[in-house]
Design a protein around this motif. Structure first.
Motif, PDB file in Angstrom:
ATOM      1  N   VAL A  68      81.846  35.930  14.532  1.00 17.09           N
ATOM      2  CA  VAL A  68      80.505  35.445  14.868  1.00 17.09           C
ATOM      3  C   VAL A  68      79.578  35.493  13.658  1.00 17.09           C
ATOM      4  O   VAL A  68      78.679  34.655  13.513  1.00 17.09           O
ATOM      5  CB  VAL A  68      79.927  36.252  16.045  1.00 17.09           C
ATOM      6  N   PHE A  69      79.803  36.451  12.757  1.00 17.96           N
ATOM      7  CA  PHE A  69      78.961  36.556  11.567  1.00 17.96           C
ATOM      8  C   PHE A  69      78.983  35.259  10.763  1.00 17.96           C
ATOM      9  O   PHE A  69      78.013  34.932  10.081  1.00 17.96           O
ATOM     10  CB  PHE A  69      79.430  37.721  10.694  1.00 17.96           C
ATOM     11  N   CYS A  70      80.073  34.494  10.852  1.00 21.18           N
ATOM     12  CA  CYS A  70      80.178  33.233  10.106  1.00 21.18           C
ATOM     13  C   CYS A  70      79.096  32.244  10.498  1.00 21.18           C
ATOM     14  O   CYS A  70      78.605  31.493   9.647  1.00 21.18           O
ATOM     15  CB  CYS A  70      81.543  32.574  10.354  1.00 21.18           C
ATOM     16  N   PHE A  71      78.769  32.201  11.785  1.00 22.27           N
ATOM     17  CA  PHE A  71      77.850  31.162  12.251  1.00 22.27           C
ATOM     18  C   PHE A  71      76.591  31.700  12.920  1.00 22.27           C
ATOM     19  O   PHE A  71      75.622  30.954  13.101  1.00 22.27           O
ATOM     20  CB  PHE A  71      78.568  30.184  13.199  1.00 22.27           C
ATOM     21  N   ALA A  72      76.585  32.975  13.278  1.00 23.49           N
ATOM     22  CA  ALA A  72      75.393  33.562  13.891  1.00 23.49           C
ATOM     23  C   ALA A  72      75.257  35.011  13.427  1.00 23.49           C
ATOM     24  O   ALA A  72      75.397  35.947  14.230  1.00 23.49           O
ATOM     25  CB  ALA A  72      75.464  33.475  15.408  1.00 23.49           C
ATOM     26  N   PRO A  73      75.003  35.215  12.136  1.00 21.19           N
ATOM     27  CA  PRO A  73      74.911  36.586  11.629  1.00 21.19           C
ATOM     28  C   PRO A  73      73.813  37.388  12.303  1.00 21.19           C
ATOM     29  O   PRO A  73      73.915  38.615  12.413  1.00 21.19           O
ATOM     30  CB  PRO A  73      74.635  36.396  10.139  1.00 21.19           C
ATOM     31  N   GLU A  74      72.776  36.705  12.809  1.00 21.40           N
ATOM     32  CA  GLU A  74      71.705  37.413  13.505  1.00 21.40           C
ATOM     33  C   GLU A  74      72.249  38.120  14.751  1.00 21.40           C
ATOM     34  O   GLU A  74      71.862  39.252  15.065  1.00 21.40           O
ATOM     35  CB  GLU A  74      70.605  36.431  13.926  1.00 21.40           C
ATOM     36  N   ILE A  75      73.153  37.435  15.449  1.00 18.44           N
ATOM     37  CA  ILE A  75      73.756  38.016  16.651  1.00 18.44           C
ATOM     38  C   ILE A  75      74.700  39.154  16.276  1.00 18.44           C
ATOM     39  O   ILE A  75      74.674  40.237  16.882  1.00 18.44           O
ATOM     40  CB  ILE A  75      74.495  36.931  17.450  1.00 18.44           C
ATOM     41  N   ALA A  76      75.518  38.933  15.258  1.00 17.05           N
ATOM     42  CA  ALA A  76      76.470  39.953  14.826  1.00 17.05           C
ATOM     43  C   ALA A  76      75.757  41.222  14.377  1.00 17.05           C
ATOM     44  O   ALA A  76      76.188  42.340  14.697  1.00 17.05           O
ATOM     45  CB  ALA A  76      77.347  39.408  13.706  1.00 17.05           C
ATOM     46  N   LYS A  77      74.648  41.064  13.653  1.00 16.46           N
ATOM     47  CA  LYS A  77      73.911  42.234  13.174  1.00 16.46           C
ATOM     48  C   LYS A  77      73.197  42.942  14.333  1.00 16.46           C
ATOM     49  O   LYS A  77      73.104  44.171  14.348  1.00 16.46           O
ATOM     50  CB  LYS A  77      72.898  41.826  12.105  1.00 16.46           C
ATOM     51  N   VAL A 110      79.793  27.024  12.564  1.00 18.74           N
ATOM     52  CA  VAL A 110      79.198  26.878  11.227  1.00 18.74           C
ATOM     53  C   VAL A 110      78.520  25.515  11.107  1.00 18.74           C
ATOM     54  O   VAL A 110      77.413  25.394  10.561  1.00 18.74           O
ATOM     55  CB  VAL A 110      80.279  27.065  10.143  1.00 18.74           C
ATOM     56  N   ARG A 111      79.173  24.493  11.620  1.00 15.31           N
ATOM     57  CA  ARG A 111      78.595  23.149  11.573  1.00 15.31           C
ATOM     58  C   ARG A 111      77.325  23.072  12.416  1.00 15.31           C
ATOM     59  O   ARG A 111      76.322  22.477  11.998  1.00 15.31           O
ATOM     60  CB  ARG A 111      79.618  22.126  12.060  1.00 15.31           C
ATOM     61  N   LEU A 112      77.349  23.677  13.599  1.00 11.73           N
ATOM     62  CA  LEU A 112      76.184  23.657  14.476  1.00 11.73           C
ATOM     63  C   LEU A 112      74.991  24.383  13.869  1.00 11.73           C
ATOM     64  O   LEU A 112      73.841  24.072  14.199  1.00 11.73           O
ATOM     65  CB  LEU A 112      76.539  24.286  15.824  1.00 11.73           C
ATOM     66  N   ARG A 113      75.260  25.315  12.965  1.00 14.88           N
ATOM     67  CA  ARG A 113      74.172  26.039  12.300  1.00 14.88           C
ATOM     68  C   ARG A 113      73.774  25.399  10.980  1.00 14.88           C
ATOM     69  O   ARG A 113      73.036  25.988  10.191  1.00 14.88           O
ATOM     70  CB  ARG A 113      74.559  27.500  12.074  1.00 14.88           C
ATOM     71  N   GLY A 114      74.262  24.176  10.709  1.00 12.43           N
ATOM     72  CA  GLY A 114      73.723  23.410   9.598  1.00 12.43           C
ATOM     73  C   GLY A 114      74.579  23.272   8.360  1.00 12.43           C
ATOM     74  O   GLY A 114      74.113  22.742   7.346  1.00 12.43           O
TER      75      GLY A 114
END
Length: 300
Positions: free
Chosen positions: A217-226, A262-266
């Motif tokens: 998840v850190f690959c595409f949503a690091p905010e969630i992972a952290k 990753v694509r969905l996050r830009g």
């Protein structure tokens, strides 16, 4: 209790926190895109991972040529620039694993995540590990044909340069016995939860003394992972459990979903290489909704 001696053991190998396993971006022509990989890693570094593990499972290790593997490792080392340890995937056929290990050493990587040799486990596995660990410090990845018992794990932990074990089997009983056996002789040995979307199972691993884990998840949503790392347990039922359900719908989605995220996050990292398949439009819509709800959950 002392560590196994090794001239190759990395100094100050601080891997605390979320471990970042970047995807390998491919362009429309199917070739690796160096600038996109560097940007992907830069974006991840902004969120303070404990280490970068390049050209590993999420990075489609098995789909890369030796030249692409070496290129990906060089990019990761240059981009990290000493901020965090950089590990490279290595493994498979013995000759290929040695070539990958040597290329990673020459690129300045700090260590290796050693993937299983294809359909092979036997008395010679220790020799396989020993030869690779002579190049760089090694974390052994237990999954597929590699299913260690406690005695074998202790034997491998005594090899100079072997610094850790990552578990991709999910057998908690086996891992508890391995952890107890190895820590009798190696207090410094590292253990990792290596299951896909490891956050869902991390409470169970933490209970047996395995605190480190890799986060797709850190690959595409690091905010969630952290946020999860910092104790937000709401994310398990609200985000990680539905994500695991989505991942289980198609074999290979453990990688394909991450690239879609990753694509969905830009950042368009392209699709996966065969035999993996891209995420279907329907499932990508589900993923997008999950990411939005997860980000809303952890928003300030």
């Amino acid at each position: 209790m002392t560590a196994a001696p090794s001239s190759k053991e990395a100094p100050n190998m601080n891997l605390e926190g979320v471990l970042f396993f970047p995807v390998t971006p491919f362009g429309r022509d199917g070739e690796l895109v160096p600038d996109l990989l560097a940007e992907h890693i830069r974006r991840g570094l902004e969120h303070g991972p404990g280490g970068v593990f390049v050209a590993c499972g999420t990075g489609e290790f098995t789909a890369l040529s030796e030249a692409e593997h070496a290129q990906a490792v060089r990019i990761a080392v240059e981009t990290a620039n000493g901020a965090v340890p950089v590990f490279a995937g290595a493994g498979g056929p013995f000759g290929a694993a040695l070539a990958q290990a040597r290329a990673a050493r020459e690129a300045g990587a700090d260590g290796l995540l050693l993937m299983p040799p294809y359909l092979v486990q036997g008395p010679g596995f220790a020799d396989y590990v020993r030869a690779i660990a002579a190049e760089l410090p090694v974390i052994i990845y237990q999954r597929g044909p590699i299913a260690l018992d406690p005695a074998t794990a202790v034997e491998l932990a005594a090899i100079p340069g072997v610094i850790g074990l990552k578990d991709g089997l999910g057998d908690i009983d086996r891992m508890q016995r391995i952890v107890l056996a190895v820590r009798k002789v190696r207090e410094d040995f590292l253990f990792f939860n290596g299951l896909p979307n490891a956050e869902l199972t991390q409470p169970a691993y933490r209970a047996i003394g395995v605190d480190l884990y890799s986060s797709a998840v850190f690959c595409f949503a690091p905010e969630i992972a952290k946020a999860y790392l910092n104790g937000d347990e709401r994310l398990i039922p609200e985000f990680y459990a539905p994500l695991v359900e989505l991942r289980s719908k198609v074999p290979g989605y453990a990688v394909s979903l991450v690239k879609a995220g990753v694509r969905l996050r830009g950042l368009d990292a392209g699709g996966p290489r065969p035999p993996l398949v891209p995420v279907s439009p329907e499932h990508e819509a589900e993923l997008e909704a999950l990411i939005k709800s997860g980000l809303a959950l952890v928003a300030p």
